[in-house]
Scaffold this active site. Structure first.
Site, PDB file in Angstrom:
ATOM      1  N   GLY A  64       0.083   4.589   2.611  1.00  0.00           N
ATOM      2  CA  GLY A  64       1.519   4.541   1.797  1.00  0.00           C
ATOM      3  C   GLY A  64       1.442   5.723   0.789  1.00  0.00           C
ATOM      4  N   ASN A  65       1.975   5.849  -0.060  1.00  0.00           N
ATOM      5  CA  ASN A  65       2.717   7.040  -0.877  1.00  0.00           C
ATOM      6  C   ASN A  65       2.620   6.107  -2.499  1.00  0.00           C
ATOM      7  OD1 ASN A  65       5.600   5.960  -1.627  1.00  0.00           O
ATOM      8  ND2 ASN A  65       6.089   6.211   0.804  1.00  0.00           N
ATOM      9  N   ARG A  66       2.975   7.121  -3.060  1.00  0.00           N
ATOM     10  CA  ARG A  66       2.965   6.950  -4.287  1.00  0.00           C
ATOM     11  C   ARG A  66       3.943   6.881  -5.848  1.00  0.00           C
ATOM     12  NH1 ARG A  66       0.286  12.227  -7.770  1.00  0.00           N
ATOM     13  NH2 ARG A  66       0.080  10.407  -9.175  1.00  0.00           N
TER      14      ARG A  66
END
Ligand SMILES: Cc1cc2nc3c(=O)[nH]c(=O)nc-3n(C[C@H](O)[C@H](O)[C@H](O)COP(=O)(O)O)c2cc1C
Length: 403
Positions: free
Chosen positions: A208-210
């Site tokens: 995922g990413n932030r």
């Protein structure tokens, strides 16, 4: 500084109790609120509640305190009128210019922005009479927030629910921040992607990413406040639905692509604010990947995800469609941004630097908006809504050139 003056109109729907929360948000954030209920609404929430919560007198008709000419003065003095909930009856009376109680008189005398938050059963909302009244009010410059889909009075479910009062408050705040002036995105369909995609490795884990989705949500709220029909394609944000937006939930980049392309078919503008994973695991393990004693961890093979921004920009589902991209960069921010704008073929690219208190998860942002025609707009550090409004200003200016 004088507090902004807000008139909160309350008409006779079951959702009138939710207006108490809207009132509280408005007063606590420094607004002077005058509540103007209809007679019917007092069956749901009494005048004492409105008077005590607002700290102002409350009446429903024009025959009280006549020496103050309230049927004219309340509307004239207002910086914003918001009617929540707005019944089918209220929309009809407002659309036809009736002036048979204090609220409808106020609507006729107000020259400030007016927001209606309708709430009613689906049948009432969908009835051609109501839809024509809504169209009339929008044509005259009012912001009419699309009702939410969900539980209605009793056991019914469908479109017609009053959006979350906190989100109606955000629309009011965005309208007040912008000040007088017609909603310049009225009649436009805007598609916004927000959040971060998650690419599953197995049923438990993902890459995922932030991205929090807050910038995309700020774009959605401000677009609603400027009169647009908004489709928000959200990936994994967990944020409350913005009032008035049609929210489509997705998880992965492939799902996001499908949802964006579908919504873009009749969109005037597509804003790709979501952080879309460039790669996904080549193999999805149907069961949880287990660690075994002595075993070296296996490398994760990745494959490319589709480049949705480039695809949307290249295909343009309709002539004159405006495409806006986002780029979060850590190094050579502007040089990388210019190169990305050229490579993706979009009209505008919002370039922001990833850093402390900015971009991911924060309430603030600062950016440079690069345009394909060479324009550069610097947006100083401030709320994500301010950056969103700058993007809409640039989009609206382009609409002006096209149409
Ligand atoms: C229990 C109850 C709930 C109602 N809820 C709604 C509603 O959610 N939306 C609506 O348009 N009308 C609703 N109505 C009908 C309105 O109260 C009615 O049309 C009334 O005349 C509205 O008056 P007003 O627009 O002056 O407030 C409801 C009526 C009752 C008895």
């Amino acid at each position: 500084m004088e507090k902004p003056k807000v008139v909160l109109g309350v008409s006779g729907g079951i959702a009138a109790y939710k207006a108490c929360e809207l009132l509280r948000r408005l007063t606590e954030s420094g607004h002077d609120v005058r509540v103007v209920p209809t007679d019917a609404s007092l069956n749901f929430v009494g005048a004492a509640t409105w008077s005590a919560l607002s700290g102002n007198p409350v009446s429903t008709e024009v025959w009280e305190s006549v020496h103050e000419v309230p049927h004219v003065r309340i509307g004239q003095a207002a910086d914003l009128v918001v009617v929540a909930p707005a019944t089918a009856d209220m929309l009809a009376r407002a659309a036809h210019g009736l002036a048979d109680d204090l609220l409808t008189n106020t609507l006729l005398t107000a020259r400030c922005p007016v927001v209606f938050a309708p709430a009613m059963h689906t049948e009432m909302w969908e009835h051609p009479a109501t839809q024509e009244n809504v169209a009339t009010l929008r044509r005259r410059g009012a912001v009419v927030i699309e009702p939410a889909v969900g539980r209605l009075t009793g056991v019914d479910t469908g479109k017609g629910r009053l959006p979350d009062p906190g989100e109606i408050f955000e629309v009011c705040r965005a309208v007040l921040t912008r000040g007088p002036g017609a909603p310049d995105l009225a009649g436009r369909h805007v598609v916004i992607s927000a959040g971060g995609t998650r690419e599953p490795l197995d049923p438990v884990r993902y890459l995922g990413n932030r991205s929090s989705g807050k910038q995309g949500y700020a774009l959605a709220r401000t677009a609603v406040a400027r009169g647009a029909r908004v489709t928000l394609v959200e990936a994994n944000t967990g944020l409350p639905d913005p009032a008035g937006a049609d929210v489509v939930r997705v998880g992965t980049a492939v799902q996001l692509r499908e949802a964006v392309l579908k919504a873009a078919a009749d969109a005037d503008v597509v804003v790709m604010a979501a952080a879309v994973a460039d790669f996904r695991p080549a193999v999805y393990a149907g069961g949880k990947i287990k660690k075994k004693d002595g075993q070296k961890p296996a490398a994760v093979e990745l494959v490319r995800n589709p480049d949705i921004l480039a695809e949307v920009a290249a295909e343009r589902a309709r002539p004159g469609q405006i495409v806006v991209g986002f780029a979060a960069e850590t190094d050579d921010v502007l040089a990388n941004g210019r190169e990305k704008l050229r490579r993706k073929g979009c009209d505008l690219l919002v370039v922001n630097e990833v850093g402390e208190r900015k971009t991911f998860g924060s309430e603030e942002n600062e950016a440079v908006v690069l345009a394909a025609d060479g324009g550069e707009t610097v947006v100083p550090f401030g709320p994500k809504e301010a950056l969103a409004d700058t993007v809409w200003d640039l989009v609206a200016a382009r609409f002006g050139q096209i149409t």
